[in-house]
Motif scaffolding. Structure first.
Motif, PDB file in Angstrom:
ATOM      1  N   ASN A 133       0.893  -1.242  -0.043  1.00  0.00           N
ATOM      2  CA  ASN A 133       0.016   0.062  -0.016  1.00  0.00           C
ATOM      3  C   ASN A 133       0.856   1.274   0.047  1.00  0.00           C
ATOM      4  O   ASN A 133       0.570   2.044  -0.709  1.00  0.00           O
ATOM      5  CB  ASN A 133      -0.996   0.049   1.242  1.00  0.00           C
ATOM      6  N   TYR A 190      -0.087   3.605  -2.759  1.00  0.00           N
ATOM      7  CA  TYR A 190      -0.615   5.097  -2.978  1.00  0.00           C
ATOM      8  C   TYR A 190       0.179   5.913  -2.565  1.00  0.00           C
ATOM      9  O   TYR A 190       0.361   7.098  -1.598  1.00  0.00           O
ATOM     10  CB  TYR A 190      -1.632   5.128  -1.775  1.00  0.00           C
ATOM     11  N   ASP A 227       5.118   5.995   4.858  1.00  0.00           N
ATOM     12  CA  ASP A 227       5.320   6.515   3.676  1.00  0.00           C
ATOM     13  C   ASP A 227       5.257   7.809   3.427  1.00  0.00           C
ATOM     14  O   ASP A 227       5.022   8.635   4.233  1.00  0.00           O
ATOM     15  CB  ASP A 227       4.502   5.654   2.558  1.00  0.00           C
ATOM     16  N   ILE A 269       0.102   9.715  -0.386  1.00  0.00           N
ATOM     17  CA  ILE A 269      -0.855  10.633  -0.890  1.00  0.00           C
ATOM     18  C   ILE A 269      -1.494  11.094   0.329  1.00  0.00           C
ATOM     19  O   ILE A 269      -2.361  12.067   0.354  1.00  0.00           O
ATOM     20  CB  ILE A 269      -1.844  10.216  -1.840  1.00  0.00           C
ATOM     21  N   LYS A 271     -13.628  -1.745   1.246  1.00  0.00           N
ATOM     22  CA  LYS A 271     -13.830  -0.162   1.152  1.00  0.00           C
ATOM     23  C   LYS A 271     -12.421   0.221   0.374  1.00  0.00           C
ATOM     24  O   LYS A 271     -11.572  -0.022   0.843  1.00  0.00           O
ATOM     25  CB  LYS A 271     -14.054   0.468   2.336  1.00  0.00           C
ATOM     26  N   GLY A 283      -7.374  -2.585  -6.863  1.00  0.00           N
ATOM     27  CA  GLY A 283      -7.625  -3.558  -5.722  1.00  0.00           C
ATOM     28  C   GLY A 283      -9.053  -3.696  -5.326  1.00  0.00           C
ATOM     29  O   GLY A 283      -9.839  -3.090  -5.734  1.00  0.00           O
ATOM     30  N   ALA A 332      -9.479  -5.249   0.544  1.00  0.00           N
ATOM     31  CA  ALA A 332      -9.718  -5.974   1.511  1.00  0.00           C
ATOM     32  C   ALA A 332      -8.420  -6.298   2.369  1.00  0.00           C
ATOM     33  O   ALA A 332      -8.284  -6.778   3.415  1.00  0.00           O
ATOM     34  CB  ALA A 332     -10.154  -7.724   1.141  1.00  0.00           C
ATOM     35  N   LEU A 392      -6.526  -4.057   4.110  1.00  0.00           N
ATOM     36  CA  LEU A 392      -6.305  -3.580   5.455  1.00  0.00           C
ATOM     37  C   LEU A 392      -7.267  -4.447   6.561  1.00  0.00           C
ATOM     38  O   LEU A 392      -7.191  -4.311   7.574  1.00  0.00           O
ATOM     39  CB  LEU A 392      -6.674  -2.078   5.324  1.00  0.00           C
TER      40      LEU A 392
HETATM   41  P1  ADP Z   1      -6.879  -1.856  -1.378  1.00  0.00           P
HETATM   42  O1  ADP Z   1      -5.528  -1.381  -1.416  1.00  0.00           O
HETATM   43  O2  ADP Z   1      -7.013  -3.055  -2.155  1.00  0.00           O
HETATM   44  O3  ADP Z   1      -7.806  -0.646  -1.939  1.00  0.00           O
HETATM   45  P2  ADP Z   1      -6.800  -1.883   1.496  1.00  0.00           P
HETATM   46  O4  ADP Z   1      -7.645  -2.158   2.337  1.00  0.00           O
HETATM   47  O5  ADP Z   1      -5.322  -2.190   1.376  1.00  0.00           O
HETATM   48  O6  ADP Z   1      -7.429  -1.980   0.039  1.00  0.00           O
HETATM   49  O7  ADP Z   1      -6.988  -0.258   1.440  1.00  0.00           O
HETATM   50  C1  ADP Z   1      -8.027   0.583   1.674  1.00  0.00           C
HETATM   51  C2  ADP Z   1      -7.858   1.898   1.105  1.00  0.00           C
HETATM   52  O8  ADP Z   1      -7.194   2.591   2.078  1.00  0.00           O
HETATM   53  C3  ADP Z   1      -7.246   2.107  -0.070  1.00  0.00           C
HETATM   54  O9  ADP Z   1      -8.194   1.967  -1.178  1.00  0.00           O
HETATM   55  C4  ADP Z   1      -6.549   3.229  -0.106  1.00  0.00           C
HETATM   56  O10 ADP Z   1      -7.534   4.297  -0.460  1.00  0.00           O
HETATM   57  C5  ADP Z   1      -6.316   3.524   1.385  1.00  0.00           C
HETATM   58  N1  ADP Z   1      -4.828   3.368   1.697  1.00  0.00           N
HETATM   59  C6  ADP Z   1      -4.502   2.179   2.033  1.00  0.00           C
HETATM   60  N2  ADP Z   1      -2.994   2.399   2.485  1.00  0.00           N
HETATM   61  C7  ADP Z   1      -2.791   3.511   1.997  1.00  0.00           C
HETATM   62  C8  ADP Z   1      -1.516   4.439   2.047  1.00  0.00           C
HETATM   63  N3  ADP Z   1      -0.373   3.904   2.762  1.00  0.00           N
HETATM   64  N4  ADP Z   1      -1.569   5.852   1.651  1.00  0.00           N
HETATM   65  C9  ADP Z   1      -2.745   6.176   1.191  1.00  0.00           C
HETATM   66  N5  ADP Z   1      -3.878   5.608   1.317  1.00  0.00           N
HETATM   67  C10 ADP Z   1      -3.970   4.335   1.669  1.00  0.00           C
END
Ligand code: ADP
Length: 747
Positions: free
Chosen positions: A644, A648, A678, A681, A696, A707, A710, A712
């Motif tokens: 992630n 992102y 990180d 964004i 979500k 993606g 799921a 997180l």
């Molecule tokens: P996915 O990455 O499959 O969309 P995740 O459950 O890993 O699903 O993450 C959920 C949402 O959280 C992502 O769609 C993203 O918008 C946000 N996200 C997760 N990690 C980060 C990050 N390190 N920086 C910014 N946004 C993040």
């Protein structure tokens, strides 16, 4: 040594003199011969003391009058109880007199006061006033209202400049609770008197003798003359004599106040002196006829019977009000789901509960004050002190500075403290502060005047008594009543019950949640497992259609079929995630010692091509520890978070930092909090919870490499199964740091 106990020792019942507005005779029984007589008989009766001493009563009265007196002696229980025999003209002619008779220690005492001709109209008016007052007093609902009714009536009956009800406090001091006065005299309402103003033996006399009149403070005392040395040896006990001379200290005291004449009527409850109706006249003497005094005395007896009722009514009203506020507070706490907020943020709040100048709620390091209180820093110190010192759950004092000196600079607002401890384990307290009792009255005379000693004796002037009293009331508040202590205890109980109830409810909800989670996990497993097969079929058949019939379809038909294939593919991904999620929830953890450096190296190795491609700089700040955990799951956590952090991120130079800190766990032990940080964004604050919900995503389906949303959710599940927690800090466009622990057992 001159001290205040002098006043307590002064033998005021045997002064050896009387006031001059009447004549006093002491007689032996049964022969009724005169053995002592006041020296003023010539002026008042026209017969010198020598003419009277040793004589039978016949020297003054007619045989009919003597017969009437004797009748009174036999028919009335006059031991220590005066009876007003008659208004009679001595010897059947001349000035009429009121005759008041009582017996004291075997001696018969007759007092004669010049009186007006008996006046039927006056008697009737007085009777009506007394009757109306008793009824009006009955109707009142508070002690103050009751006292006000009384002073109005007594002023109407007597015409004194000022009539007050003076109520004794537990410490013997008194407070003026009602006053009716002429405009020309100063108001004394709400002023306080020191206990020493009315010495002990004076109180005893008030208890036995319900009305006491001093018509003129400037009187010359009249000596008592005895028949012979034998009769002079024992001083006559004048406890019950209306004419009894007044203590010089009391006279000076009245003069200091500018009082010319005074009268007091006792108010008695449960055989204790509850208070006095005190009358003052500043403009000349007051000679009240016996009839009026008797009416006042009767009124005193009648209303004394009502005091208990009034106090009980007032008490009940206060108790009810306390109960009402308590239920409102409990409701607020329940709705607010927080004790401190519930007690302080709504109406009514804790300041509407027990009467106090200020109140404070101290809970888990937070402290909220209402009204006038010492500064918070001092309150917190006080709480620490209480937590060390308090044995019981409740602590009340009306002299806080004497037990806790640091409060002294704030004694004007915090001389009284009522404290309630909620639980022993933590310094959580409810506090009420009461101000120092206000003393503004210069009761004993001019404070600039030095202390005086009464000439020729070692008796103190009243000035000193005031000074001494001032010292004893300094640093002192009004006392806390039993019903207030009980209310504070009740509130504490209610808070504890509420908190326990909430804990119970929470436990029940948790149990329910665990059960539904288990159900959900198995449902997700069954559903995803069973859905996969028909989905596979859909996917395959769509594929076959394209392969076998592609040529017969036009472009739009082919495109629709391709979309179908893509959608089934996506659905399969979703189902796989769900299946994986449910497996994480159901599968047993295999906890072993995991060297996180090795696991992280594996993860980075797998991600290596992507990392290199994106030119990501990875920094591991320090060597990671070895923890007890399931290695495969730990790898999954790091892989997801690092992926992630990479995904992102729109910066040209992407940075990922991995490390840990030691933080305090809930039970006070230390635990590792790992982080993956990180410079991507960022995540807006309002999404910090939603990102952990399954499926979500914050972006379009294919944005940021796509993606299923799921990752997180699964990371959170893994961490929670290890007994840990996950949280994040983030700044939009600057980066995100995910923090996580694997539970306290990781050390
Ligand atoms: P996915 O990455 O499959 O969309 P995740 O459950 O890993 O699903 O993450 C959920 C949402 O959280 C992502 O769609 C993203 O918008 C946000 N996200 C997760 N990690 C980060 C990050 N390190 N920086 C910014 N946004 C993040």
């Amino acid at each position: 040594m001159v001290d205040l106990t002098n006043c307590d020792r002064e033998p005021i019942h045997i002064p050896g003199t009387i006031q001059p507005h009447g004549v006093l005779l002491a007689l032996t029984e049964p022969d009724l011969s005169i053995i002592q007589v006041s020296a003023n008989t010539t002026t008042l009766l026209g017969l010198s003391p020598q003419h009277l001493l040793g004589q039978p009563l016949g020297v003054l009265f007619t045989p009919e009058q003597i017969a009437l007196i004797q009748e009174g002696l036999s028919s009335t229980q006059i031991e220590e109880q005066k009876f007003h025999n008659l208004t009679l003209a001595l010897g059947g002619s001349g000035q009429p007199f009121d005759l008041i008779v009582h017996r004291m220690a075997g001696t018969l005492i007759l007092e004669l006061e010049a009186s007006a001709q008996s006046d039927q109209a006056l008697a009737l008016r007085v009777y009506r006033m007394v009757k109306q007052t008793v009824i009006a007093c009955q109707r009142t609902t508070s002690v103050r209202e009751f006292a006000q009714t009384l002073v109005t009536a007594v002023r109407g009956l007597t015409g004194f400049d000022r009539v007050m009800v003076y109520q004794f406090q537990a410490d013997g001091s008194g407070v003026v609770i009602a006053e009716e006065k002429s405009e020309t005299v100063e108001a004394f309402l709400d002023l306080r008197y020191p206990a020493s103003d009315i010495p002990r033996q004076a109180r005893e006399l008030y208890l036995r003798n319900w009305v006491r009149l001093i018509p003129d403070v400037n009187y010359q005392p009249v000596a008592l003359l005895a028949l012979d040395a034998d009769h002079a040896r024992e001083p006559l006990d004048l406890s019950f004599a209306s004419l009894r001379s007044v203590s010089p200290i009391h006279i000076e005291y009245l003069k200091n106040m500018g009082v010319h004449a005074s009268m007091s009527i006792s108010l008695v409850r449960h055989n204790q002196l509850w208070g006095l109706i005190a009358c003052h006249h500043e403009h000349g003497p007051v000679y009240l006829p016996y009839d009026i005094r008797a009416a006042c005395e009767f009124l005193g007896h009648m209303v004394s019977l009502q005091i208990g009722d009034k106090e009980a009514t007032e008490d009940t009203a206060y108790r009810l009000a306390l109960q009402e506020v308590q239920s409102a507070l409990v409701q607020h706490m329940s709705v607010a789901n927080d004790v401190l907020d519930g007690l302080t943020r709504f109406q009514p709040n804790l300041s509407d509960f027990i009467t106090a100048g200020g109140t404070a709620v101290c809970m888990d390091g937070r402290c909220v004050t209402l009204g006038t209180t010492p500064p918070q820093a001092l309150i917190l110190q006080l709480v620490d002190w209480l937590h060390q010192e308090m044995e019981d759950t409740i602590f009340a004092t009306n002299a806080l500075p004497s037990v806790y000196p640091p409060i002294t600079p704030f004694m004007t607002i915090a001389s009284g403290l009522l404290a309630v401890r909620l639980v022993r384990a933590r310094p959580n307290y409810l506090l009420w502060f009461r101000p120092e009792v206000v003393q503004t009255v210069n009761w004993g005379g001019n404070p600039a005047k030095p202390v005086e000693v009464v000439a020729g004796s070692d008796l103190l002037s009243p000035r000193k008594s005031f000074e001494v009293w001032k010292q004893t009331v300094t640093n002192t508040s009004l006392p806390w009543h039993d019903c207030e202590l009980a209310a504070a205890r009740d509130l504490r109980r209610a808070i504890i019950d509420l908190v326990l109830y909430k804990v119970d409810e929470l436990a029940r909800l948790n149990e329910e949640l665990t059960r539904s989670n288990v159900e959900l996990d198995s449902f997700a497993y069954v559903a995803s497992h069973d859905l996969k097969e028909p989905l596979r079929g859909l996917h395959n058949y769509a594929h076959f259609l394209i392969e076998d019939y592609g040529e017969q379809l036009d472009a739009s038909g082919t495109e629709k079929l391709e979309t179908l294939v893509r959608l089934t593919q996506r659905m399969e991904n979703l189902i796989d995630s769900l299946l994986h999620y449910s497996r994480v929830g159901r599968a047993e953890l295999t906890r072993v010692a995991v060297d996180l450096n090795a696991e992280l190296a594996d993860v980075l190795h797998l991600l290596e091509p992507r990392l290199r491609e994106d030119g990501v700089a990875i920094r591991v700040t320090r060597t990671l520890p070895t923890i007890q955990a399931d290695p495969a799951r730990v790898r999954e956590v790091f892989a997801n978070l690092i992926a992630n952090a990479l995904k992102y991120n729109d910066k040209s130079q992407k940075l990922i930092e991995i490390g840990y800190d030691l933080i305090a766990a809930g039970d006070g032990s230390k635990t590792f909090a790992f982080y993956v940080s990180d410079n991507g964004i960022g995540i807006a604050e309002e999404h910090h919870d939603t990102i952990f919900r399954i499926f979500k995503r914050l972006h379009g389906r294919d944005a940021y490499g796509g993606g299923v949303g799921a990752g997180l959710t699964i990371v959170k599940k893994i961490i929670e199964r290890h007994g840990g927690t996950i949280w994040l800090t983030s700044q939009l466009n600057q980066g995100t740091t995910f923090w996580f622990t694997f539970g306290a057992s990781t050390l």
